[in-house]
Design a protein around this motif. Sequence first.
Motif, PDB file in Angstrom:
ATOM      1  N   GLY A  73       7.620  23.669 -11.072  1.00  0.00           N
ATOM      2  CA  GLY A  73       6.706  24.670 -11.586  1.00  0.00           C
ATOM      3  C   GLY A  73       7.074  25.211 -12.948  1.00  0.00           C
ATOM      4  N   TYR A  74       8.357  25.444 -13.185  1.00  0.00           N
ATOM      5  CA  TYR A  74       8.792  26.048 -14.443  1.00  0.00           C
ATOM      6  C   TYR A  74       9.270  25.017 -15.453  1.00  0.00           C
ATOM      7  CZ  TYR A  74       8.363  30.491 -12.041  1.00  0.00           C
ATOM      8  OH  TYR A  74       7.853  31.565 -11.355  1.00  0.00           O
ATOM      9  N   ALA A  75       9.995  23.991 -14.987  1.00  0.00           N
ATOM     10  CA  ALA A  75      10.467  22.956 -15.911  1.00  0.00           C
ATOM     11  C   ALA A  75       9.472  21.813 -16.061  1.00  0.00           C
ATOM     12  CB  ALA A  75      11.818  22.410 -15.443  1.00  0.00           C
ATOM     13  N   GLY A  76       8.531  21.696 -15.113  1.00  0.00           N
ATOM     14  CA  GLY A  76       7.517  20.656 -15.212  1.00  0.00           C
ATOM     15  C   GLY A  76       8.040  19.255 -14.954  1.00  0.00           C
ATOM     16  N   GLN A  77       9.116  19.126 -14.168  1.00  0.00           N
ATOM     17  CA  GLN A  77       9.720  17.824 -13.886  1.00  0.00           C
ATOM     18  C   GLN A  77       9.386  17.384 -12.464  1.00  0.00           C
ATOM     19  OE1 GLN A  77      11.192  16.276 -16.573  1.00  0.00           O
ATOM     20  NE2 GLN A  77      10.408  18.155 -17.523  1.00  0.00           N
ATOM     21  N   PHE A  78       8.843  16.188 -12.346  1.00  0.00           N
ATOM     22  CA  PHE A  78       8.375  15.684 -11.053  1.00  0.00           C
ATOM     23  C   PHE A  78       9.530  14.999 -10.328  1.00  0.00           C
ATOM     24  CE2 PHE A  78       5.727  13.190  -8.159  1.00  0.00           C
ATOM     25  CZ  PHE A  78       4.781  14.134  -7.800  1.00  0.00           C
ATOM     26  N   ALA A  79      10.310  15.783  -9.593  1.00  0.00           N
ATOM     27  CA  ALA A  79      11.471  15.269  -8.868  1.00  0.00           C
ATOM     28  C   ALA A  79      11.101  15.039  -7.409  1.00  0.00           C
ATOM     29  CB  ALA A  79      12.635  16.247  -8.968  1.00  0.00           C
ATOM     30  N   MET A  80      11.421  13.846  -6.888  1.00  0.00           N
ATOM     31  CA  MET A  80      11.058  13.473  -5.524  1.00  0.00           C
ATOM     32  C   MET A  80      12.258  13.470  -4.583  1.00  0.00           C
ATOM     33  SD  MET A  80       7.811  12.929  -5.235  1.00  0.00           S
ATOM     34  CE  MET A  80       7.749  11.937  -3.748  1.00  0.00           C
ATOM     35  N   PRO A 125      21.368  11.241 -16.527  1.00  0.00           N
ATOM     36  CA  PRO A 125      20.845   9.987 -17.102  1.00  0.00           C
ATOM     37  C   PRO A 125      19.346   9.845 -16.913  1.00  0.00           C
ATOM     38  CG  PRO A 125      22.102   9.559 -15.104  1.00  0.00           C
ATOM     39  CD  PRO A 125      22.338  10.986 -15.454  1.00  0.00           C
ATOM     40  N   ALA A 126      18.809  10.343 -15.788  1.00  0.00           N
ATOM     41  CA  ALA A 126      17.369  10.219 -15.544  1.00  0.00           C
ATOM     42  C   ALA A 126      16.567  11.047 -16.535  1.00  0.00           C
ATOM     43  CB  ALA A 126      17.039  10.641 -14.115  1.00  0.00           C
ATOM     44  N   LEU A 127      17.051  12.238 -16.847  1.00  0.00           N
ATOM     45  CA  LEU A 127      16.319  13.123 -17.756  1.00  0.00           C
ATOM     46  C   LEU A 127      16.688  12.893 -19.212  1.00  0.00           C
ATOM     47  CD1 LEU A 127      16.642  16.329 -15.575  1.00  0.00           C
ATOM     48  CD2 LEU A 127      14.518  15.126 -16.085  1.00  0.00           C
ATOM     49  N   ARG A 128      17.850  12.287 -19.446  1.00  0.00           N
ATOM     50  CA  ARG A 128      18.287  12.053 -20.819  1.00  0.00           C
ATOM     51  C   ARG A 128      17.574  10.854 -21.435  1.00  0.00           C
ATOM     52  NH1 ARG A 128      19.066  10.785 -25.178  1.00  0.00           N
ATOM     53  NH2 ARG A 128      20.936  10.856 -26.483  1.00  0.00           N
ATOM     54  N   GLY A 132       9.679  12.059 -16.934  1.00  0.00           N
ATOM     55  CA  GLY A 132       8.314  11.748 -16.569  1.00  0.00           C
ATOM     56  C   GLY A 132       8.232  10.973 -15.268  1.00  0.00           C
ATOM     57  N   VAL A 133       7.412   9.928 -15.265  1.00  0.00           N
ATOM     58  CA  VAL A 133       7.211   9.136 -14.059  1.00  0.00           C
ATOM     59  C   VAL A 133       8.486   8.394 -13.683  1.00  0.00           C
ATOM     60  CG1 VAL A 133       6.386   7.087 -15.300  1.00  0.00           C
ATOM     61  CG2 VAL A 133       5.660   7.494 -12.937  1.00  0.00           C
ATOM     62  N   HIS A 134       9.338   8.070 -14.672  1.00  0.00           N
ATOM     63  CA  HIS A 134      10.594   7.402 -14.371  1.00  0.00           C
ATOM     64  C   HIS A 134      11.512   8.311 -13.556  1.00  0.00           C
ATOM     65  CE1 HIS A 134       9.067   5.333 -17.996  1.00  0.00           C
ATOM     66  NE2 HIS A 134       9.530   4.250 -17.392  1.00  0.00           N
ATOM     67  N   LEU A 135      11.502   9.601 -13.851  1.00  0.00           N
ATOM     68  CA  LEU A 135      12.299  10.545 -13.067  1.00  0.00           C
ATOM     69  C   LEU A 135      11.825  10.550 -11.620  1.00  0.00           C
ATOM     70  CD1 LEU A 135      14.364  12.882 -12.821  1.00  0.00           C
ATOM     71  CD2 LEU A 135      12.502  14.434 -13.418  1.00  0.00           C
ATOM     72  N   PHE A 140      13.031   9.378  -6.239  1.00  0.00           N
ATOM     73  CA  PHE A 140      12.510   8.821  -4.987  1.00  0.00           C
ATOM     74  C   PHE A 140      13.468   7.776  -4.426  1.00  0.00           C
ATOM     75  CE2 PHE A 140      10.145   5.470  -2.786  1.00  0.00           C
ATOM     76  CZ  PHE A 140       9.538   6.201  -1.775  1.00  0.00           C
ATOM     77  N   ALA A 141      13.965   6.906  -5.304  1.00  0.00           N
ATOM     78  CA  ALA A 141      14.911   5.879  -4.872  1.00  0.00           C
ATOM     79  C   ALA A 141      16.196   6.504  -4.340  1.00  0.00           C
ATOM     80  CB  ALA A 141      15.225   4.937  -6.040  1.00  0.00           C
TER      81      ALA A 141
END
Length: 340
Positions: A73-80, A125-128, A132-135, A140-141
Amino acid sequence: MSASAPAAPVPTTEPDRVTKRDRIVAAIPWAGWLVLAALLAVPALGGGRYLVYLGTLIALQAALATSLNIVMGYAGQFAMSHSAFYGIGAYASAILVTSLGLSFWVAVPIAMVGAGVLAAVIGYPALRYTGGVHLALITFAFGELARLVAANWDTLTGGPMGMRVMYTPGSFFGIELASAKGLYALAASMLLVCLLVTEVIQRSRFGRGLVAVREDETLASFLGVNVVGYKVAAYVISSMLAAMVGCAYAPIMNFISPDLLSAHETISLIGVLILGGIGTIAGPIVGTLLFFGIPEMLRVARLYRLVVLGVVIVLVALFMPKGIAGVLRDRVERWKWRLR
């Protein structure tokens, strides 16, 4: 030549009227906290056994949704991976208590720190380099990997049959938490901790930086915001809070299974945020109440309650993209603007 005396102010009641309205608007957040306190008090003071149990589940889910709201909600990062850290917290605390003989209150911070370190290792590493969709794909993995580890490590986690939890949190500052109402108090406390952390973040410079990153990463970087650092910090804080809530889940439910780490749980939490209002304080609570309340009200229609719930989520997403709490927040902001 003498200066003329200034004209006397014309008395009017308009400023007084506006001031009273401003006070009403300013009191709205406090009214929300009072409503929350009343809702939390119902199961603890006058609820039957079933109401206490239902209140415990709602408090846990609302706390989990609130913690997810920080990164989404605040950072806007789609973490699964949120449900994975939820389950990791539950398994870690249970193993620390049952196998190593540690106190529950010692196991909780250890599990949180472990989850934070793991989130930093995955998140940086995921955010660096991606985001986005890669995160979403990477997290998810990771969640599926954690679920498979829990399902196959029989000697540590009990494997696919799950892990039986037979301990209680004990007492906290003289308050016994072994009873049903004590466990409800534990779940409600977890919810309050998550809400207070979110409130502090929202009012801080860090929170404003997260919102700037959510809206435009390039502009935020130009303004001096450490974009990668802010995103990783939000992901770590969110994951640590999820692990904390998972620590409470273990003694409350007396059973942990690998299904707790499933991505389906995270998807349900995303539905809660969309329904209630992502990026708002009240959104996770409103969404959780509706997410659990609608199926509960439709217990007589078991075949249709999930269909009705799905239709409600779709309608809210189409006609109220900011969620119920987001719409109410915009109405209050418009009211403030008209009073100026």
